[in-house]
Structures are given as C-alpha cells and as structure tokens.
Motif scaffolding. Sequence first.
Motif, PDB file in Angstrom:
ATOM      1  N   ILE B  76      -8.036  -1.140   0.402  1.00 22.34           N
ATOM      2  CA  ILE B  76      -6.858  -0.457  -0.130  1.00 22.34           C
ATOM      3  C   ILE B  76      -6.287   0.432   0.975  1.00 22.34           C
ATOM      4  O   ILE B  76      -7.029   1.181   1.625  1.00 22.34           O
ATOM      5  CB  ILE B  76      -7.214   0.429  -1.344  1.00 22.34           C
ATOM      6  N   HIS B  77      -4.993   0.309   1.218  1.00 20.47           N
ATOM      7  CA  HIS B  77      -4.347   1.147   2.240  1.00 20.47           C
ATOM      8  C   HIS B  77      -3.120   1.792   1.609  1.00 20.47           C
ATOM      9  O   HIS B  77      -2.305   1.105   1.013  1.00 20.47           O
ATOM     10  CB  HIS B  77      -3.944   0.304   3.448  1.00 20.47           C
ATOM     11  N   ARG B  78      -3.028   3.103   1.744  1.00 17.95           N
ATOM     12  CA  ARG B  78      -1.863   3.795   1.207  1.00 17.95           C
ATOM     13  C   ARG B  78      -0.782   3.909   2.272  1.00 17.95           C
ATOM     14  O   ARG B  78      -1.041   3.841   3.471  1.00 17.95           O
ATOM     15  CB  ARG B  78      -2.242   5.199   0.727  1.00 17.95           C
ATOM     16  N   HIS B  79       0.468   4.087   1.823  1.00 17.69           N
ATOM     17  CA  HIS B  79       1.563   4.413   2.733  1.00 17.69           C
ATOM     18  C   HIS B  79       2.385   5.527   2.110  1.00 17.69           C
ATOM     19  O   HIS B  79       2.098   5.957   0.993  1.00 17.69           O
ATOM     20  CB  HIS B  79       2.414   3.180   3.050  1.00 17.69           C
ATOM     21  N   GLY B  80       3.352   6.030   2.848  1.00 19.14           N
ATOM     22  CA  GLY B  80       4.153   7.150   2.359  1.00 19.14           C
ATOM     23  C   GLY B  80       3.639   8.471   2.918  1.00 19.14           C
ATOM     24  O   GLY B  80       2.992   8.481   3.964  1.00 19.14           O
ATOM     25  N   TYR B  81       3.935   9.578   2.227  1.00 18.18           N
ATOM     26  CA  TYR B  81       3.550  10.912   2.701  1.00 18.18           C
ATOM     27  C   TYR B  81       2.234  11.335   2.079  1.00 18.18           C
ATOM     28  O   TYR B  81       2.102  11.373   0.861  1.00 18.18           O
ATOM     29  CB  TYR B  81       4.632  11.933   2.323  1.00 18.18           C
ATOM     30  N   LEU B  82       1.274  11.677   2.933  1.00 19.00           N
ATOM     31  CA  LEU B  82      -0.051  12.072   2.457  1.00 19.00           C
ATOM     32  C   LEU B  82      -0.380  13.455   3.019  1.00 19.00           C
ATOM     33  O   LEU B  82      -0.192  13.705   4.210  1.00 19.00           O
ATOM     34  CB  LEU B  82      -1.094  11.057   2.919  1.00 19.00           C
ATOM     35  N   THR B  83      -0.890  14.330   2.167  1.00 18.82           N
ATOM     36  CA  THR B  83      -1.239  15.685   2.617  1.00 18.82           C
ATOM     37  C   THR B  83      -2.710  15.740   3.018  1.00 18.82           C
ATOM     38  O   THR B  83      -3.505  14.869   2.638  1.00 18.82           O
ATOM     39  CB  THR B  83      -0.941  16.702   1.507  1.00 18.82           C
ATOM     40  N   PRO B  84      -3.081  16.758   3.812  1.00 18.58           N
ATOM     41  CA  PRO B  84      -4.484  16.873   4.236  1.00 18.58           C
ATOM     42  C   PRO B  84      -5.436  16.820   3.044  1.00 18.58           C
ATOM     43  O   PRO B  84      -5.175  17.436   2.007  1.00 18.58           O
ATOM     44  CB  PRO B  84      -4.527  18.236   4.935  1.00 18.58           C
ATOM     45  N   GLY B  85      -6.509  16.061   3.204  1.00 23.88           N
ATOM     46  CA  GLY B  85      -7.479  15.877   2.132  1.00 23.88           C
ATOM     47  C   GLY B  85      -7.221  14.618   1.317  1.00 23.88           C
ATOM     48  O   GLY B  85      -8.103  14.150   0.599  1.00 23.88           O
ATOM     49  N   ALA B  86      -6.021  14.052   1.438  1.00 24.38           N
ATOM     50  CA  ALA B  86      -5.703  12.837   0.675  1.00 24.38           C
ATOM     51  C   ALA B  86      -6.395  11.627   1.307  1.00 24.38           C
ATOM     52  O   ALA B  86      -6.551  11.543   2.521  1.00 24.38           O
ATOM     53  CB  ALA B  86      -4.201  12.613   0.646  1.00 24.38           C
TER      54      ALA B  86
END
Lengths: 147, 147, 84, 84
Positions: B76-86
């Motif tokens: 699973i790979h996320r994209h978009g804006y991720l904040t620290p800890g995500a």
Amino acid sequence: MKRVLVQTEDFDVAGELATLEALGGGGVASFTGVVRGGNGLAALELEQYPAMTRLQMERIVMDAGERWPLIGMTVIHRHGYLTPGARIVFVGTASRHRTAALESCAFLIDWLKVHAPFWKKEHFADGNTQWVASRSEDDARAHGWNG
Amino acid sequence: MKRVLVQTEDFDVAGELATLEALGGGGVASFTGVVRGGNGLAALELEQYPAMTRLQMERIVMDAGERWPLIGMTVIHRHGYLTPGARIVFVGTASRHRTAALESCAFLIDWLKVHAPFWKKEHFADGNTQWVASRSEDDARAHGWNG
Amino acid sequence: MLSIVYFAWVREMIGRDGEALPRPAPETTIADVISALAARGDGYAAALGDQQRLRAALDQHFTPLDHAIGDAQELALFPPVTGG
Amino acid sequence: MLSIVYFAWVREMIGRDGEALPRPAPETTIADVISALAARGDGYAAALGDQQRLRAALDQHFTPLDHAIGDAQELALFPPVTGG
C-alpha cells in the motif's frame, strides 16, 4: 525503547506497531510467527526454561542494539498451548534507517530460533505427540550473523 | 493473495497483518514507512504518475512472487499531503518460510524506492519547499537484488 | 549441592523436572555429570545416553558440554531449542 | 501526436502537466525529444537542460533516454523517483 515479554496470552500486534511507529524513526519492520495447521495438528505446546528465557531474550535484544542503530525493539514470545492460527512470536524494530529495521528484525527472529530456550511439542488430533526437531538450517542462518 | 493499493487515506496495519496471518503460512513480515518530523517539516507531499503507479507496483509484486514462495503480498502506498507521523507505505508478506517472508519484504520496499513513480516534496513550516533528492544508496540496494 | 533441571523430552524421559546432586568437584565437566546420570539406566540412560543430542546451560548461559561446572549453581540439560 | 507528461520539479519548472507534440519519426530518441524541448528556453531549458538529472518512461515503462520512441503514445519526463 526495549520491550521483552514472555507470556501465555496473545498480544496486540497493532498496538505494538503503533508504539514503534510513534517513536518517530520513520521505519518499522516486524515479523510475526503463527502456528501452522495441517497434518492433524490440534495444538502446539511451547515449553520454556523460565529462569533463563527472559534473560536470554534481553541478551539477544541487547546484541541487536549494538549491531544496528535502533530506536525501538519489541520481542514477545508466547508459551503454553497454542492452537493453529495462534500467534507464537512477534519481533518489531524501529529505526531511522529502513535497512537497520529490516536486518535487525531478521536477526532477532533468526537468533531467537537458536538462542531462546523454548521447545515445541506437537499435539495431534489422534492423540499422538511429537517434539519438534531442531533444523540445521536455523543454526546455519543464526551463525551467518557472526560473519 | 496479491493486494496492491494506491490511495490518499491511511490504512489499517492490524487488518492488513491479520489478513496475511489468516492465510496460514506461519510467517508474516512487514515494513511500514512513516513521515519523519524534525527540521521544521510541516508536511510531505507525495506526487505520483497515476497511469503508471499501480501498474508498476503490480509488476514489482509479480517479481517478488516469482523470486520467493509467497502465499500473500500486500503493498500500500499513499500519495497527497502527509504530516509527520503519518504512514506512507506498507509492505506485508506471508510465507511458510520465514526467510522468504523477510527477504521478500526487504526486496519489495527496496524495489518500490527506485521503481515506483512517486516523488516526495518537503513543505516546511516557514513556507519553504524542497523536492527530496534520490539517494544513490537506494539504487545500490535495489540493484543488489539482481545479483 | 548442584541443582539439575531438565526440559522437553529429556524431562519427559527422565520423568522429573529436576533434582539436586551432591556437589561435584569444580573441574568436573558437564559431560561427566551427564555420563554419571546416564549410568543410572532406564529413563536416564534413554534421555542422556547420546550426548550429541543434548545441549546445556550453566547458571542460565548456554555452555558447551566439555566445559567444567566450576562454581555454577544450576545445570540445565535439554535438546536443541526450537522456539521462535 | 505524442503525449508528453511531466512530474515533480520538471513539471513545476516547465509550468504545465504535459502537452501534445507533433509525432516525431519512430527512430527519434527520448534524448532527441528532450533536447528539442529544452531548446525552447526558459522553464524548458531549466528543467530539461541537464539530461543526467532526468528519467523517462515510454507508455508507462521506465526507458533509458537513448532509446527510440518507436510507436509509443506517451512519454513521461521526471527526476529519479523518491517514493517508498
């Protein structure tokens, strides 16, 4: 963070991983060993050497901490009677370096296999029992880390 | 079982691992990548090449399935804006052989780093931004699997 | 006294978890202790007759069978471990 | 037409996601296409002037820059990937 547990009850993989993720290292590796079914296996009994088990697991964790730059290590090993599908062992590592997390996780499970005082006995549905024989390839893998 | 996901939302590590454990292989390895904080990082933006991403991840998973005897793989790979800890990425593998589970997990994350079309951009609290440079050691690790 | 503890099929074949032995001289090796126990026959002979199949720990440290017991308090005898 | 798509700082420097080019001859290499685009100057020159910093995919397959475009429909230009 070093967390070593020897227990009969199951453990919460999600909670253990969340704790490791929260350390902020960026990389978390894990291995979970589960009782395999088949061949009429009813239960796997894990016997331990109580006076030595936790001590020895802590030595192994300390070894890993000296070999890799880790910020968290969690090792949990169950004993007692476990049915197919039950978790036996969990190793989780956290590091700023994914290679350190992955390698130390592999090291810890390889090392536990040959250096933690547990013995497995298979209990079959037909009433037969059998002590699991040690595997020479486990010895070879564990000794490979000495190179 | 092969499960490949590209998504903006977070994922359920416990659920993914439980699915892999339930396959009955006995060994489940995982790696989770998390956004590291520090240096004033406000968010990490992950850009992808939508037409290629999932296709390429499926090719990588197929590669792993040909190299190791696996009964389950989840990437699973996320994209978009991720904040620290995500969480950014999850790789989970299940096998009857713990070595296969561990090695293929390391392979998959190494391979994703250099063969999946994602680009990271750091957004700092002071308004500055910076595209993350590729690391030659990632290339070296990925090519190491060709040996 | 030297405390002896048994695990897994060593324990099952001998039929007990452990026992206390009169303290042997410090230079006595683990192998010597095992041989003396095996000479009791029956379950002891079955469990301890083939030393190749055995491993040991002295005071909770794995120790090769040719090492002397020294001033150890506890000797554990068991098959190769199979945890993990 | 040949569809060109840009990603990451290549996209940002050029100031657009992509565009369509009149179809070049099949033997034209990716490097040739990049050079022609860079010759437009400004953002194109900044983004595409140094081919060492670029990677490409033809029809969603990573492809070395010295390969010909053949009958590909889509050429993607971008920096080395940094996912995972």
